[in-house]
Write an enzyme that holds these catalytic residues in place. Sequence first.
Site, PDB file in Angstrom:
ATOM      1  N   LYS A  77       0.645  -1.409  -0.098  1.00 33.95           N
ATOM      2  CA  LYS A  77      -0.276  -0.010  -0.011  1.00 33.95           C
ATOM      3  C   LYS A  77       0.732   1.108  -0.040  1.00 33.95           C
ATOM      4  CE  LYS A  77      -4.009   2.157   0.827  1.00 33.95           C
ATOM      5  NZ  LYS A  77      -3.689   2.722  -0.355  1.00 33.95           N
ATOM      6  N   LYS A  99       5.057   2.165  -3.183  1.00 33.58           N
ATOM      7  CA  LYS A  99       5.087   3.307  -3.654  1.00 33.58           C
ATOM      8  C   LYS A  99       5.463   3.472  -5.233  1.00 33.58           C
ATOM      9  CE  LYS A  99       4.809   7.629  -1.657  1.00 33.58           C
ATOM     10  NZ  LYS A  99       4.225   7.620  -0.209  1.00 33.58           N
ATOM     11  N   THR A 159      -4.203  12.907   6.674  1.00 34.02           N
ATOM     12  CA  THR A 159      -2.568  12.920   7.273  1.00 34.02           C
ATOM     13  C   THR A 159      -2.497  14.012   8.289  1.00 34.02           C
ATOM     14  OG1 THR A 159      -2.180  12.093   5.014  1.00 34.02           O
ATOM     15  CG2 THR A 159      -0.402  13.026   6.233  1.00 34.02           C
ATOM     16  N   ASN A 199      -1.529  19.479   0.634  1.00 34.62           N
ATOM     17  CA  ASN A 199      -2.598  18.571   1.349  1.00 34.62           C
ATOM     18  C   ASN A 199      -2.107  18.279   2.795  1.00 34.62           C
ATOM     19  OD1 ASN A 199      -3.469  15.902   2.428  1.00 34.62           O
ATOM     20  ND2 ASN A 199      -4.819  16.101   0.900  1.00 34.62           N
ATOM     21  N   LYS A 220       5.605   2.228   8.432  1.00 38.46           N
ATOM     22  CA  LYS A 220       4.593   2.964   8.636  1.00 38.46           C
ATOM     23  C   LYS A 220       3.163   2.475   8.931  1.00 38.46           C
ATOM     24  CE  LYS A 220       4.335   6.835   6.281  1.00 38.46           C
ATOM     25  NZ  LYS A 220       3.958   7.783   4.960  1.00 38.46           N
ATOM     26  N   SER A 276      -6.925   5.570   4.348  1.00 37.72           N
ATOM     27  CA  SER A 276      -6.859   4.897   3.249  1.00 37.72           C
ATOM     28  C   SER A 276      -7.199   3.473   3.359  1.00 37.72           C
ATOM     29  CB  SER A 276      -5.560   4.935   2.445  1.00 37.72           C
ATOM     30  OG  SER A 276      -5.338   6.194   1.832  1.00 37.72           O
TER      31      SER A 276
HETATM   32  P1  NAD Z   1       0.884  18.228  -2.324  1.00 32.59           P
HETATM   33  O1  NAD Z   1       1.537  18.006  -3.518  1.00 32.59           O
HETATM   34  O2  NAD Z   1      -0.350  18.507  -1.839  1.00 32.59           O
HETATM   35  O3  NAD Z   1       1.679  19.445  -1.520  1.00 32.59           O
HETATM   36  C1  NAD Z   1       3.061  19.956  -1.573  1.00 32.59           C
HETATM   37  C2  NAD Z   1       3.569  21.138  -1.004  1.00 32.59           C
HETATM   38  O4  NAD Z   1       5.010  21.139  -0.907  1.00 32.59           O
HETATM   39  C3  NAD Z   1       3.133  22.167  -2.140  1.00 32.59           C
HETATM   40  O5  NAD Z   1       2.516  23.263  -1.122  1.00 32.59           O
HETATM   41  C4  NAD Z   1       4.465  22.726  -2.468  1.00 32.59           C
HETATM   42  O6  NAD Z   1       4.375  23.942  -3.039  1.00 32.59           O
HETATM   43  C5  NAD Z   1       5.215  22.333  -1.349  1.00 32.59           C
HETATM   44  N1  NAD Z   1       6.833  22.326  -1.820  1.00 32.59           N
HETATM   45  C6  NAD Z   1       7.335  21.487  -2.751  1.00 32.59           C
HETATM   46  N2  NAD Z   1       8.558  21.851  -2.815  1.00 32.59           N
HETATM   47  C7  NAD Z   1       8.626  22.461  -1.871  1.00 32.59           C
HETATM   48  C8  NAD Z   1      10.077  23.210  -1.275  1.00 32.59           C
HETATM   49  N3  NAD Z   1      11.176  23.060  -1.884  1.00 32.59           N
HETATM   50  N4  NAD Z   1       9.759  24.203  -0.250  1.00 32.59           N
HETATM   51  C9  NAD Z   1       8.749  24.376   0.603  1.00 32.59           C
HETATM   52  N5  NAD Z   1       7.552  23.792   0.002  1.00 32.59           N
HETATM   53  C10 NAD Z   1       7.761  22.995  -1.088  1.00 32.59           C
HETATM   54  O7  NAD Z   1       1.772  17.136  -1.422  1.00 32.59           O
HETATM   55  P2  NAD Z   1       1.322  16.376  -0.084  1.00 32.59           P
HETATM   56  O8  NAD Z   1       0.360  15.163  -0.268  1.00 32.59           O
HETATM   57  O9  NAD Z   1       0.718  17.416   0.781  1.00 32.59           O
HETATM   58  O10 NAD Z   1       2.632  15.748   0.411  1.00 32.59           O
HETATM   59  C11 NAD Z   1       3.688  16.509   1.303  1.00 32.59           C
HETATM   60  C12 NAD Z   1       4.451  15.439   1.901  1.00 32.59           C
HETATM   61  O11 NAD Z   1       3.776  14.715   2.704  1.00 32.59           O
HETATM   62  C13 NAD Z   1       5.290  14.478   0.932  1.00 32.59           C
HETATM   63  O12 NAD Z   1       6.380  14.260   1.659  1.00 32.59           O
HETATM   64  C14 NAD Z   1       4.292  13.201   1.295  1.00 32.59           C
HETATM   65  O13 NAD Z   1       4.814  11.913   1.020  1.00 32.59           O
HETATM   66  C15 NAD Z   1       3.845  13.311   2.553  1.00 32.59           C
HETATM   67  N6  NAD Z   1       2.685  12.574   3.210  1.00 32.59           N
HETATM   68  C16 NAD Z   1       1.295  12.767   2.387  1.00 32.59           C
HETATM   69  C17 NAD Z   1       0.305  12.149   2.644  1.00 32.59           C
HETATM   70  C18 NAD Z   1      -1.190  12.589   1.999  1.00 32.59           C
HETATM   71  O14 NAD Z   1      -1.914  11.899   2.306  1.00 32.59           O
HETATM   72  N7  NAD Z   1      -1.304  13.529   1.126  1.00 32.59           N
HETATM   73  C19 NAD Z   1       0.360  11.013   3.389  1.00 32.59           C
HETATM   74  C20 NAD Z   1       1.459  10.629   4.021  1.00 32.59           C
HETATM   75  C21 NAD Z   1       2.750  11.453   3.672  1.00 32.59           C
END
Ligand code: NAD
Length: 419
Positions: free
Chosen positions: A72, A108, A193, A224, A96, A352
């Site tokens: 997953k 992934k 998250t 997000n 996790k 999820s």
């Molecule tokens: P997303 O695409 O919704 O948002 C990513 C954000 O990071 C955006 O606002 C983007 O502008 C910003 N960003 C990118 N590069 C950057 C930088 N150099 N400096 C500052 N900001 C920057 O993605 P997300 O889903 O929010 O994921 C963000 C992190 O959380 C990732 O590491 C992802 O693996 C992790 N994560 C997300 C989820 C989920 O359910 N969405 C779950 C577990 C982990």
Amino acid sequence: MTVHEQSNPFLIVQQQLKEATEKMNLPASVYEVLKYPKRVLTVSIPVKMDDGSMKTFIGYRSQHTDVLGPTKGGIRFHPDVTMDEVKALSMWMTFKCGVVSLPYGGGKGGIICNPKELSKGELERLSRGFAQSISAFIGPDKDIPAPDVYTNAQVMAWMMDEYNKTQGGINNPGVITGKPITLGGSLGRDTATAQGCIYTIREAANKMGIQLDKATAVIQGFGNAGSHAARLLADLGVTIIAVSDSRGAIFNKQGFNVQELMDYKKSNSSVLGFNGSEEITADKILTMACDILVPAALENQITSKNAPDVKAKIVAEAANGPTTPEADKILTQNGVVVIPDILANAGGVVVSYYEWVQNLMGYYWSAQEVAEKLEAQMVTAFDKTWNTREKYGDVDLRTAAYMVSLERITEALRLRGWI
Ligand code: NAD
């Protein structure tokens, strides 16, 4: 490790795994079996672009281990995706799922692309092409993708639709999670998250005697995970003094109205220029004076270079792999409590899992039911991790979280006769 190796997430996760297995005195076979993903698929996806030309994109799907159940994990669309990154992220997913007691192993996926440069039609054709190329390897009882960086519910809807076509037109929503509610998504998934992360911050703050309504927080990344984390922290009375996105960072000593900032970002596609904010350099954000720092963007943000200057009392890793192992050691030495990614951002995969369960049952839960289950599951995982740290005395929360996870994984490996 060389500087290059220090930022290779695959080598980092292997090192984290090794350290935890050694601390627990597990047989060497545990590390040996878990140090590589079971399967890594590379696919090429030719896409007809709007101007009539063809462009081929490269994508990966890594399945780490299915010892606890189907694999997953999310799919990210980003120009910097590499196979090693996807492999590492699939391994982090295993640990996790283990720490929050889900019946899953880690997976992934990623496509090397810049989704910001693609039209909606191109994005749809790319998403469908990827789903088609990996369709033989995924499925509700094999490997279940979800959203990650720069993918969302719409992308999941296209992928589910395409997968179902490849299976002779079945209608099986359980192949993917993070779907729109109308197509079998779960209530609460979009904020899960961040919500899970906030529960872990709340529990840590309680243990550390930090009063949240007097605390300040800084959030790196406003997508997000980051934007909802900011909003939910603000709901608990925390003052959000700085945030950043890929275009830059902003600061307001008085704190932001997070809902207004979210609306602003939606219409302006960046946080920059928000009313009453002062623009600051992006690298400054991680070392600002605050109580809580939430890295919610990408890997390798807190490194041996900036870790000595981190002033936060709690670092809650909403992002995956934001802290390098060297930085981790420095933070621990300096008394910073790091809530590790495999615990702090596990809320996403927990809901999820609820979505998948609801899809399999064909029976859907209320938002309240989801929220109550998530809170209970996150608090239990946090307590187990905190107690494990206290039991071993000399380990940080990250190693403790690995230990909680490895206990279950090792037992499953033994019971199946794989070690
Ligand atoms: P997303 O695409 O919704 O948002 C990513 C954000 O990071 C955006 O606002 C983007 O502008 C910003 N960003 C990118 N590069 C950057 C930088 N150099 N400096 C500052 N900001 C920057 O993605 P997300 O889903 O929010 O994921 C963000 C992190 O959380 C990732 O590491 C992802 O693996 C992790 N994560 C997300 C989820 C989920 O359910 N969405 C779950 C577990 C982990």
